[in-house]
Design a protein around this motif. Structure first.
Motif, short mmCIF file in Angstrom:
data_model
loop_
_atom_site.label_atom_id
_atom_site.label_comp_id
_atom_site.label_asym_id
_atom_site.label_seq_id
_atom_site.Cartn_x
_atom_site.Cartn_y
_atom_site.Cartn_z
N GLY A 1 -6.50 -6.74 -1.58
CA GLY A 1 -5.87 -7.34 -0.21
C GLY A 1 -5.61 -6.19 0.78
O GLY A 1 -4.68 -6.37 1.60
N ASN B 1 4.45 -6.93 -0.41
CA ASN B 1 3.69 -7.77 0.06
C ASN B 1 2.76 -8.32 -1.05
O ASN B 1 2.19 -7.65 -1.87
N LYS C 1 0.50 -10.07 -1.28
CA LYS C 1 -1.15 -10.20 -1.19
C LYS C 1 -1.86 -9.04 -1.77
O LYS C 1 -2.86 -9.07 -2.05
#
Lengths: 320, 320
Positions: free
Chosen positions: A42, A248, A250
């Protein structure tokens, strides 16, 4: 745990800054695996090299292809681009503008211009050119620990009116502490309210990750890092630490661990970077690591005290 | 640069915590040279080992003498005491109070009691004993990242009323980030306004020095460190970084660099500590490094991904 970092984007500089360690001697397979890794992890950007011109640099012939990125070559290396954007760095006076395709014809998304404070005007001309050709742009002001306030404020005047997207605070010597970064970030935010900010750290005093984390929490958006910290001299903030710790959803650290296991641990056996005492010494003295790099290339590589004495003896230190 | 750290004192733990790496196999010459180094560097305390009783611990016979300090032996090792004070650590249930001389008959100045949160009451009984025998005392609460707020507040009630001089915030797993430390320090300062504070960090995520620096600026007084970071698993905050960066004219980094050159670099060739991926993984997962230490002792020592998978697969992780 309680970090407010969801606005952040990671720029992995392993190939570009790591190339300063091994003269960009990365195989295509290495770079392809790294790109796959960063996609799976990511990571937002991969800086895949320099976009300088070999005509404008000495010693160019011996370097690997990542030092002088060619757009056609890049298309062979990355035939299927994923979500991770691609970035290249250029230096003032070393880029041939004929080499820069319109973004629509290139795999590159972002071109970053590195300069010292006195060249901000020239750097912003390049930024304008890349911007006009469709690229995202950053201005990376190096060696900020050696810049006087009045020079910085003059530079802000130029930057404020420019098209540049992101302005980087670069701690070239690895000498800045969390307090120093907080001070600089607040200054940049005050004078450049219309610009996004980035940070590029060096790990001379084991502060690269901490400084990056603190910058992220203060609103800095682009965070430079490299896998296993690979970068010139003491190296950079570690990509795996950012991926593991930024809040985060991701980001996924597992592919980065795989890259470290398969490629970076063996590479670190052959090439040297990281927290090594001569680099700590240049960091604490707030100077360029070139003297420490020369020491590490010599038989006296562990002679820390002699090295420290040389750098701190007035008649020698004055000629730095 | 602009740090407010003149109230700080450094506690060098190289022998005590570093002994966890090499089973306290330090020569008398090494320890004597380190003591000389710390004196010349202006370091405030040297923790020269554990004051546990060999009768109360398994596997005691193989360990070096720094694991079970004997006061007579200590007087042979340090015949001329300098300004650097001497400290020893004890663990709950492993100390024989008959071994503890009155301070006037011992070279030790400070005795520190390490415990988990549920043993604070027992630890404070030991603290009272050492205090009554004339020693400075600290209470080192380990594994604070795994402690619930209500347990902590109960412990504060006991600590507030005790004679202990300094209360330590110990990040046993190297999982705390600067924000976490700020939170804990403010909590300790709020509930224990009559106590001085100390900090002991681990470097699993390259945050040991940064966290220590930030703690110093928030008013924490005793700062644990070890030369070249030597300590269990990822090691500790580096003494050389504190000496070089704390704003206090009495500190001098040059002797520490000499110790590193002469002793620590050769030692690091034989023994392992520092930023190593399995320790980073236990740090990010906020758990004890014992699984990573076992991995590093095995043939699979660089199999980071398998290790990560094992620790994060639910049915395995639950049995931690």
């Amino acid at each position: 745990m309680n970090t407010k970092t969801s606005h952040c984007k990671i720029v992995d500089c392993t190939v570009r800054d790591g190339g300063l360690v091994n003269n960009w001697d990365f195989s295509v397979e290495f770079v392809q695996h790294l790109y796959k890794t960063l996609n799976e992890a990511g990571v937002d950007y991969m800086e895949i090299g320099y976009k300088n011109s070999p005509k404008l640099l000495k010693g160019a012939e011996s370097a690997g292809p990542w030092r002088f990125l060619d757009d056609n070559f890049l298309k062979q290396v990355i035939p299927n681009k994923g979500n991770t954007k691609l970035s290249a760095l250029v230096d003032i006076g070393r880029v041939d503008e004929n080499d820069i395709l319109p973004r629509s014809e290139s795999l590159l998304d972002l071109i970053r211009v590195a300069c010292y404070i006195q060249d901000v005007d020239k750097a912003l001309e390049l930024v304008q050119l890349f911007h006009d050709r469709g690229y995202e742009t950053t201005l990376n002001i190096m060696a900020l620990s050696n810049v006087m306030e009045n020079q910085l404020i003059d530079a802000f005047e130029l930057i404020k009116e420019s098209v540049v997207d992101v302005v980087y605070i670069v701690d070239s010597y690895g000498s800045l502490k969390p307090n120093d970064y907080s001070y600089l970030i607040e200054k940049f935010q005050h004078y450049l309210p219309n610009k996004r900010l980035g940070i590029h750290t060096h790990n001379n005093m084991q502060l690269a990750f901490a400084n990056t984390l603190i910058a992220a929490e203060k609103g800095v958006e682009l965070l430079d890092a490299s896998v296993y910290g690979m970068g010139r001299a003491a190296g950079n903030c570690n990509t795996e630490l950012l991926v593991a710790n930024l809040q985060n959803a991701k980001y996924n650290v597992r592919p980065v661990l795989d890259m470290i296991e398969k490629y970076m641990i063996p590479l670190r056996e052959k090439e040297e970077w990281g927290y090594i005492i001569p680099y700590m010494i240049t960091g604490m003295l707030d100077e360029h690591p070139r003297s420490a790099m020369a020491l590490r290339d010599s038989e006296d590589k562990d002679k820390c005290v002699d090295f420290y004495d040389r750098l701190t003896t007035p008649e020698v230190a004055h000629s730095k």
